[in-house]
Design an enzyme around this catalytic site. Structure first.
Site, PDB file in Angstrom:
ATOM      1  N   LYS A  42       0.853  -1.301  -0.013  1.00  0.00           N
ATOM      2  CA  LYS A  42       0.060  -0.148   0.030  1.00  0.00           C
ATOM      3  C   LYS A  42       0.844   1.163   0.022  1.00  0.00           C
ATOM      4  O   LYS A  42       0.683   2.194  -0.765  1.00  0.00           O
ATOM      5  CB  LYS A  42      -0.815   0.078   1.152  1.00  0.00           C
ATOM      6  CG  LYS A  42      -1.526   1.114   1.531  1.00  0.00           C
ATOM      7  CD  LYS A  42      -2.593   0.896   2.901  1.00  0.00           C
ATOM      8  CE  LYS A  42      -1.637   0.745   4.276  1.00  0.00           C
ATOM      9  NZ  LYS A  42      -1.287   2.012   4.688  1.00  0.00           N
ATOM     10  N   THR A  43       1.647   1.404   1.018  1.00  0.00           N
ATOM     11  CA  THR A  43       2.368   2.584   0.884  1.00  0.00           C
ATOM     12  C   THR A  43       3.450   2.690  -0.314  1.00  0.00           C
ATOM     13  O   THR A  43       3.637   3.863  -0.667  1.00  0.00           O
ATOM     14  CB  THR A  43       3.743   2.485   2.222  1.00  0.00           C
ATOM     15  OG1 THR A  43       2.634   2.066   3.283  1.00  0.00           O
ATOM     16  CG2 THR A  43       4.085   3.821   2.522  1.00  0.00           C
ATOM     17  N   ASP A  79      -3.854   8.369   2.706  1.00  0.00           N
ATOM     18  CA  ASP A  79      -3.580   7.220   3.153  1.00  0.00           C
ATOM     19  C   ASP A  79      -4.556   6.894   4.237  1.00  0.00           C
ATOM     20  O   ASP A  79      -5.016   7.533   4.808  1.00  0.00           O
ATOM     21  CB  ASP A  79      -2.097   7.241   3.749  1.00  0.00           C
ATOM     22  CG  ASP A  79      -1.602   6.106   3.785  1.00  0.00           C
ATOM     23  OD1 ASP A  79      -2.042   5.035   3.532  1.00  0.00           O
ATOM     24  OD2 ASP A  79      -0.296   5.965   4.362  1.00  0.00           O
ATOM     25  N   GLU A  80      -4.568   5.349   4.487  1.00  0.00           N
ATOM     26  CA  GLU A  80      -5.330   4.817   5.577  1.00  0.00           C
ATOM     27  C   GLU A  80      -6.852   5.544   5.611  1.00  0.00           C
ATOM     28  O   GLU A  80      -7.196   5.871   6.370  1.00  0.00           O
ATOM     29  CB  GLU A  80      -4.650   5.282   7.138  1.00  0.00           C
ATOM     30  CG  GLU A  80      -3.332   5.090   7.191  1.00  0.00           C
ATOM     31  CD  GLU A  80      -2.987   3.311   7.545  1.00  0.00           C
ATOM     32  OE1 GLU A  80      -3.867   2.714   7.653  1.00  0.00           O
ATOM     33  OE2 GLU A  80      -2.027   3.061   7.921  1.00  0.00           O
ATOM     34  N   GLN A  89      -9.064  -2.966   8.232  1.00  0.00           N
ATOM     35  CA  GLN A  89      -8.247  -2.548   9.380  1.00  0.00           C
ATOM     36  C   GLN A  89      -8.794  -1.246   9.852  1.00  0.00           C
ATOM     37  O   GLN A  89      -8.046  -0.458  10.516  1.00  0.00           O
ATOM     38  CB  GLN A  89      -7.010  -2.314   8.578  1.00  0.00           C
ATOM     39  CG  GLN A  89      -6.045  -3.562   8.234  1.00  0.00           C
ATOM     40  CD  GLN A  89      -4.663  -3.212   7.695  1.00  0.00           C
ATOM     41  OE1 GLN A  89      -3.731  -2.509   8.499  1.00  0.00           O
ATOM     42  NE2 GLN A  89      -4.309  -3.390   6.418  1.00  0.00           N
ATOM     43  N   ARG A 121       0.812  -7.759  11.080  1.00  0.00           N
ATOM     44  CA  ARG A 121       1.921  -7.196  11.506  1.00  0.00           C
ATOM     45  C   ARG A 121       3.134  -8.106  11.423  1.00  0.00           C
ATOM     46  O   ARG A 121       4.313  -7.773  11.052  1.00  0.00           O
ATOM     47  CB  ARG A 121       2.133  -6.643  12.909  1.00  0.00           C
ATOM     48  CG  ARG A 121       1.426  -5.513  13.165  1.00  0.00           C
ATOM     49  CD  ARG A 121       1.271  -4.665  12.086  1.00  0.00           C
ATOM     50  NE  ARG A 121       0.011  -4.679  11.169  1.00  0.00           N
ATOM     51  CZ  ARG A 121      -0.199  -4.196   9.755  1.00  0.00           C
ATOM     52  NH1 ARG A 121       0.508  -3.249   9.475  1.00  0.00           N
ATOM     53  NH2 ARG A 121      -1.340  -4.510   9.589  1.00  0.00           N
TER      54      ARG A 121
END
Length: 728
Positions: free
Chosen positions: A32-33, A225-226, A257, A607
């Site tokens: 994603k990033t 983002d997010e 998330q 994670r």
DNA sequence: GTGTTGAGTATTTTT
DNA sequence: TACTCAACAC
């Protein structure tokens, strides 16, 4: 240099998509990033966008600075787009244009600590006795109504009130008074809380066309983002900033998330986005690069239990990897012991280094047990977000001095430093000055000035006040070398602050923090030579943690809450406290937010790259007022997805592990009346009034039983009819 | 009036 | 366990 060759098919499509609204549904660990940063670099290098005309929203300051660094490394020139949290972008907008709302530009931002101070002032002035609403509670509810945009004048039922967390109708007028006073005080002192940053910016852009168009024309492209953790206010803000003619917006998020609904995030935001931007192109990223197959199986099978959900499974080309391990200990000590032994083993056989290992937990206080065990075994660790850097006493003190020099009327800062280091101006005097100020419609500072000039007839210790005012004068008149750091150094010397710190505990650590503050001020000035102290103070008012947290963590095991862990990854992850009432937490169970708890667990699991441990213990816990049981999430994941281990001395009875087979872990025995039945410590009983409790002591015919708060430990007669025992 | 000590109590998550 | 608040010593 921009390199697109490392992107997979879907990532490449997203990065090189045409202009217009785009939505990326990106699962955990799917790059994603990378997509977001590469997209920005692509826009600049390939599409010729001006970096200064690109705006990117991140969820944390940490994420913002990481993104800035990444983009910096990708690009040849040094122009970096506007990247920041909603709060920091709002701050920039307000600092330019708040005048349009009829307010002064030199407003200050207050943090939670300051808010509590203001509320306790209100309590003192209004002579409120905090019986049913304590200051903390009041603040919590204020935050709630401000984020959820609730109009309290429209609340007319006890039911609505209970949803806010106030249970008595009689308390409502008091609460309304507190809220009104709170807002009044903020306005009078030109203060802004975190919520106000969003609220005021929204108001500004919504109501002032000229300002809105100015900002809309400033940005050619906006990225988010997010996105799943965006709340409704932020979403509307976003809409006001997007140039309606271009609709160049690129949002990246993962509905699974969403872990900030308590801060206003809402699952329907993805629908809202699609409705608002009709021609949105959607791309889904579900190829995970982070975790092993076994870990993803655990994650997928858990999140599948959520009902309100767009179905999507993460897949990976990675190996199956090691078994996921579920450890069940007898006590929390055993749980910690096991974890630390595992860590020590990994270090010993050099399979992993400290910094590749993380211990994650649902709530802050859960770090305690594990910390002790880590200390005992000499394992270096760092607790993230423990006491946030800028919340530390020594940092707040010095910043307050800086604030007072910039703006003497900053009442909060002034009150903080007036007796630091101790100079004989205590709470009583401060309260008296405060009272005098209110009565005579003066500011706190003005009263101090008057007092120092002998214009006030009072019992106060004028000598001490005069000394303090002389100090301020000296600090203000200090010959300006132009270097911000010199001002700070001068304050430290003039107040003998170092000596003051020596009197406190943990001097070394505190002094290190001071040094770090000096360094960050120096760094700020070399980075922005044209900015002044006020700019610096504005900037850091939104920071909670120091930039150097990463440094501390360089060679240590990381301990953090799952919320804090969002966006990170570790080779080895321990998720501790996998217990009913802890995770999911008892509070959310009451509030029926199980799906969010499950998403939090999902974030935690994902994670992990190589090794995943889920641990719990079955000790007595005051939180549950009972012996703990394993989390329902373990059951939902399914026993076949992990390998289970128990502590050697475990005394798990059948009842303890019944959660595997039935919904209700305990069966109530017939009412107890036979004096021959022997109780033993650890037995669970049910009392008709106090509910369930655990026997913690036996003295003859009396039982000491620990019940859930507020009851605590009670001594009861052994064969009283109000007691029932649970079958073991 | 100020500063310290001890008892008592409450424990989700963060910009 | 950590933080608040009230009672005590200075």
């Amino acid at each position: 240099m921009l390199d697109l060759s490392k992107l997979n098919h879907n990532q490449l499509k997203a990065v090189t998509a045409d202009d217009g609204p785009i939505l990326i549904i990106a699962g955990a660990g799917t790059g994603k990033t990378r997509v977001l940063t590469t997209r920005i670099a692509y826009l600049i290098e390939h599409e010729g966008y001006d970096p200064q005309r690109i705006l990117a929203f991140t969820f944390t300051n940490k994420a913002a600075s990481e993104m800035r660094n990444r983009i910096n490394n990708m690009l040849i020139n040094n122009y970096v787009p506007w990247i920041g949290t909603y709060h920091s972008i709002c701050l920039k907008i307000l600092k330019q244009d708040i005048n349009a709302l009829g307010r002064e530009q030199n407003f200050n931002i207050i943090d939670e600590h300051d808010q509590l101070g203001i509320i306790s002032d209100i309590y003192k002035e209004g002579e409120i006795y905090a019986k049913d609403i304590k200051p903390k509670k009041a603040l919590e509810v204020i935050e709630k109504i401000k984020t959820a945009e609730i109009d309290i004048t429209k609340i007319n039922s006890i039911h609505q009130l209970k949803e806010l967390g106030i249970y008595k109708w009689e308390s409502f007028p008091t609460f309304k008074y507190i809220v009104a006073q709170y807002e009044k005080k903020l306005l009078r002192n030109n203060l802004v809380d975190f919520n106000d940053l969003l609220i005021l910016t929204h108001k500004l852009l919504a109501e002032h066309v000229v300002v809105r168009e100015k900002w809309q024309n400033k940005f050619d492209y906006i990225l988010v983002d997010e996105f799943q953790d965006t709340n409704y206010m932020q979403f509307r803000l976003l809409n006001l900033l997007i140039n309606p003619n271009k609709q160049n917006v690129f949002a990246v998020g993962d509905p699974d998330q969403t872990i900030y609904t308590w801060r206003g995030a809402y699952p329907n935001i993805f629908d809202d986005y699609l409705n608002n931007f009709k021609h949105t192109k959607t791309y889904v990223l579900d190829l995970n690069y982070r975790s092993t197959k076994k870990i993803l199986k655990v994650a997928n099978s858990l999140i599948a239990h959520n009902q309100q959900r767009i179905e999507k499974d993460l897949v990976t080309n990675n190996d199956f990897g090691d078994n996921v391990i579920c450890y069940i200990g007898d006590t929390s000590q055993q749980e910690s012991h096991y974890i630390v032994q595992q860590i020590a083993g990994m270090i010993k056989n050099k399979s992993y280094a400290y910094h590749e290992i993380a211990v994650l937990y649902r709530a802050k206080h859960l770090s305690r047990n594990i910390e002790q065990e880590l200390i005992n075994n000499n394992i270096p660790y760092y607790v993230f977000g423990d006491i946030r850097f800028y919340q530390r006493r020594e940092i707040k003190d010095l910043i307050s001095y800086l604030k007072v020099l910039v703006k003497p009327n900053d009442e909060i800062a002034l009150k903080r430093i007036i007796n630091v280091p101790t100079r004989g101006i205590g709470q009583k005097t401060v309260d008296a000055i405060h009272k005098y100020a209110t009565a005579n419609n003066l500011s706190f500072y003005e009263v101090l000035v008057k007092c120092a000039n002998d214009e006030i007839d009072s019992e106060w210790n004028k000598k001490n006040i005069k000394t303090f005012m002389l100090l301020l004068e000296r600090l203000t008149n200090e010959p300006k070398s132009g270097a911000l750091v010199d001002t700070l150094q001068f304050i430290i010397n003039a107040t003998k602050y170092k000596d003051y710190l020596k009197e406190l505990d943990q001097f070394e650590e505190r002094w290190d923090n001071v040094t770090e503050l000096i360094a960050s001020l120096a760094e700020y000035q070399s980075k922005y030579p044209n900015n002044n102290m006020a700019n610096f103070l504005d900037e850091i008012s939104l920071y909670t943690d120091s930039n150097d947290a990463k440094l501390h963590a360089r060679n240590s095991v990381s301990l953090m809450t799952i919320h804090f862990a969002k966006g990170t990854e570790f080779k080895v992850v321990f998720i501790i406290g996998m217990n009913e009432d802890i995770f999911p937490s008892s509070r959310t169970l009451q509030e029926d937010d199980l799906e969010e708890e499950r998403r939090i667990a999902y974030v935690a699991i994902t994670r992990s790259m190589h090794k995943l441990y889920l641990t719990c213990n079955l000790a007595f816990s005051p939180i549950a007022a009972n012996k703990l049981t394993p989390s329902r999430f373990l059951k939902e994941i399914g026993k076949d997805k992990y390998h289970e281990e128990h502590s050697e001395m475990i005394s798990i009875s059948k009842a303890d592990l019944q959660w595997y087979d039935s919904e209700k872990p305990f069966v109530v025995e017939e009412q107890y009346s036979d004096t021959n039945i022997k109780f033993k410590i650890g037995d669970v009983i049910v009392h008709t009034l106090f509910g369930s409790g655990v026997i913690v002591g036996i003295n003859g015919d009396m039982l000491d039983v620990a019940f859930k708060a507020p009851w605590g430990v009670k001594s009861l007669i052994k064969n009283h009819k109000s007691i029932k025992r649970l079958k073991n």
